[in-house]
Design an enzyme around this catalytic site. Structure first.
Site, short mmCIF file in Angstrom:
data_model
loop_
_atom_site.label_atom_id
_atom_site.label_comp_id
_atom_site.label_asym_id
_atom_site.label_seq_id
_atom_site.Cartn_x
_atom_site.Cartn_y
_atom_site.Cartn_z
N LYS A 1 0.83 -1.24 -0.04
CA LYS A 1 0.05 -0.03 0.15
C LYS A 1 0.85 1.16 0.17
CE LYS A 1 -3.79 2.11 2.55
NZ LYS A 1 -4.81 1.82 3.71
N SER B 1 -9.89 -0.44 6.88
CA SER B 1 -9.34 -0.15 5.61
C SER B 1 -8.89 -1.39 4.92
CB SER B 1 -8.43 0.78 5.63
OG SER B 1 -9.05 2.06 5.26
N SER C 1 -9.66 2.21 2.83
CA SER C 1 -8.83 2.87 1.63
C SER C 1 -7.80 1.76 0.96
CB SER C 1 -8.25 3.72 2.76
OG SER C 1 -7.26 3.26 3.68
N1 GLN Z 1 -13.03 4.50 6.17
C1 GLN Z 1 -12.43 4.65 7.24
C2 GLN Z 1 -12.04 6.16 7.26
O1 GLN Z 1 -12.17 7.00 6.35
C3 GLN Z 1 -11.34 3.72 7.67
C4 GLN Z 1 -10.18 4.14 7.06
C5 GLN Z 1 -9.07 3.34 7.49
O2 GLN Z 1 -9.20 2.16 8.06
N2 GLN Z 1 -7.73 3.83 7.24
O3 GLN Z 1 -11.52 6.84 8.40
#
Ligand code: GLN
Length: 497
Positions: free
Chosen positions: A76, A175, A151
């Protein structure tokens, strides 16, 4: 079809394939599907080929080979890989070259994995659909018009589309698990502290974890073993080793907690039925379903978004045009205020700005106790709920996401609707617990559906062992999306503004 990581390593060690051959095949597959999918933000074919050639030489010399020897992997793009661009999906770091390897990357190299590139993500890991990537979203290989989840969308897509067998993601509120569910693969958010965060760009430091994504639980276990364990360079690292992957022989007597409230309004019946079918399978193997309560779970999303945004507002302060990366054109360095304003206005996307504003407000004098303080107390109460639950059951089984993968653009103009995609996943982050999403029977559509197992601290390998048992009796994880073999050049949707 690409073999599993475990298999690829076996074949490599046994001399049945060379690492260079594997890398060539990998890039051929990536070239075929990538124009339509956009799973990667950068690829390093020369670097991967050089690493593979060195590995082939070492094998020829009879040297010992690491636990992921000859396995291609995507990382990532929030995680530093020395000498490579690490953009975090942001214009702010579009040209940033990481000067050192993150600990997890160093460990991948020690395990002889071959890094092929950096995967797409929502900007600074903030989002649930990959649509907040400044460079355009990764598309769901099951249906290109659907989101990949986020994400770590690129990491999930790369595995689901057979570009690579395993990838690294990060998970602050879901994410890893949410895109894993949307793309039909396995993704584990490890216990807080089990995997080092050194060299990983911080979003919300008290919640962030790096974790494995792959088609099989066994591959995720091998990857977790390679990257996990204590690291002196991360002060939040736990003094715990990952432990062995030893799937149980029997599920008899396993106490599976089930939270009725999670199956109530708000959960799409399609998901509910699929998760129920997994629960019934565990019961058919002798596990017992025990209804339990998490009374504070309903405040999870509210607590999470206050805490995550607050920590983000502080972590992202460093991107100011003076320290790292992007600086707005023509800004006058003698006027710091203007420099910051111009750089941050042009460098950050809309969602990141929203989080910074929210977080700054939640931490500001006069409001900090009402918002950050209260959210932290709710977090404590959620942890206490889980502590009570672990007296009654061995683990929890529930949905990963409230809906199947949704169409692109469906939620971009409604941030709250987007945030609710994380309603089941944020709890493990708030409580620091391990949780894994795995593909279960899609009852009503051909789209992937994920179920989530959550366990007590450091039960990571145990959770993967249970998923492994499930995968031995089911083949949902082996299904491949049809649209692959996609015509090259299908346009990827535009970037978030
Ligand atoms: N969708 C969640 C956020 O926007 C989780 C994102 C993540 O786990 N990095 O914060």
């Amino acid at each position: 079809m690409i073999p599993s990581a475990v298999r690829l390593r076996e074949e490599f060690v046994a001399g049945e394939r060379s690492a260079v051959e594997t890398v060539r095949e990998t890039f051929a597959r990536i070239r075929q599907s990538e124009p339509a999918l956009h799973a990667f933000l950068s690829l390093d074919e020369p670097g991967a080929l050089a690493a593979a050639a060195a590995l082939d030489r070492r094998r020829a010399d009879g040297e010992s080979l690491g636990s992921l020897a000859g396995v291609p992997i995507g990382v990532k793009d929030l995680i530093g890989v020395r000498g490579s661009r690490t953009t975090c999906g942001s214009r702010m770091l579009a040209e940033y070259i990481a000067p050192y390897d993150a600990t997890v990357v160093e460990r991948l190299r020690q395990a002889d994995a071959i890094i092929v590139g950096k995967t797409n993500l929502d900007e600074f890991a903030m989002g649930s659909s990959n649509e907040h990537s400044a460079f355009g979203r990764a598309c769901n290989p099951w249906d290109l018009s659907l989101v990949s989840g986020g994400s770590s969308g690129g990491s999930a897509v790369a595995v689901a589309a057979d570009q690579v067998p395993i990838t690294l993601g990060t998970d602050t509120g879901g994410s890893i698990r949410q895109p894993a569910a949307f793309c039909g693969i396995v993704g584990l958010k490890p216990t807080y502290g089990l995997v080092s965060r050194y060299g990983v760009v911080a979003y919300a430091s008290s919640l962030d974890q790096v974790g494995p994504m792959g088609r099989t639980a066994a591959d995720c276990a091998a990857l977790l073993q390679a990257i996990g364990g204590p690291d002196r360079r991360d002060s939040t690292s736990a003094r715990r080793e990952v432990g062995e992957f030893s799937p149980p022989d029997s599920l008899r007597g396993l106490r599976i907690g089930w939270v009725p409230e999670q199956f109530g309004p708000g959960l799409d019946p399609i998901v509910s039925e699929s998760v129920e079918s997994a629960l019934r399978w565990f019961e058919s193997q002798g596990a017992v379903r025990v209804p339990v309560e998490l009374p504070y779970a309903r405040f999870g999303i509210a607590s999470y978004y206050v805490i995550a945004s607050s920590e983000a507002s502080s972590n992202l302060e460093r991107f100011d045009g003076a320290h790292y990366g992007f600086r707005a054109d023509g800004s006058d360095v003698t006027d710091l205020d203007r420099l910051y304003r111009a750089t941050r206005t042009a460098g950050f996307g809309a969602e990141v700005k929203r989080r910074i504003l929210l977080g700054t407000f939640a931490l500001s004098a006069g409001h900090a106790d009402a918002y950050y303080g209260r959210a932290s107390r709710v977090r404590r109460a959620i942890r206490d709920d889980f502590d009570r639950v672990w007296q009654q059951v061995d683990l929890l089984l529930g949905p990963t996401t409230p809906t199947p993968p949704f169409p692109a653009a469906a939620k971009t103009s409604d941030p709250l609707a987007m945030y609710l995609a994380d309603v089941y996943t944020v709890l493990a982050n708030l409580a620091g617990l391990p949780a894994v999403s795995f593909p279960v029977e899609p009852t009503d559509t051909r789209l992937p559906i994920g179920a989530q197992l959550t366990g007590p601290p450091f039960s990571d390998q145990r959770l993967l062992g249970l998923v492994h048992r499930y995968q031995q009796e089911h083949d949902w994880h082996l299904r491949r999306p049809d649209p692959i073999g996609l015509p090259a050049g299908i346009p990827v949707s535009g970037a978030d503004s």
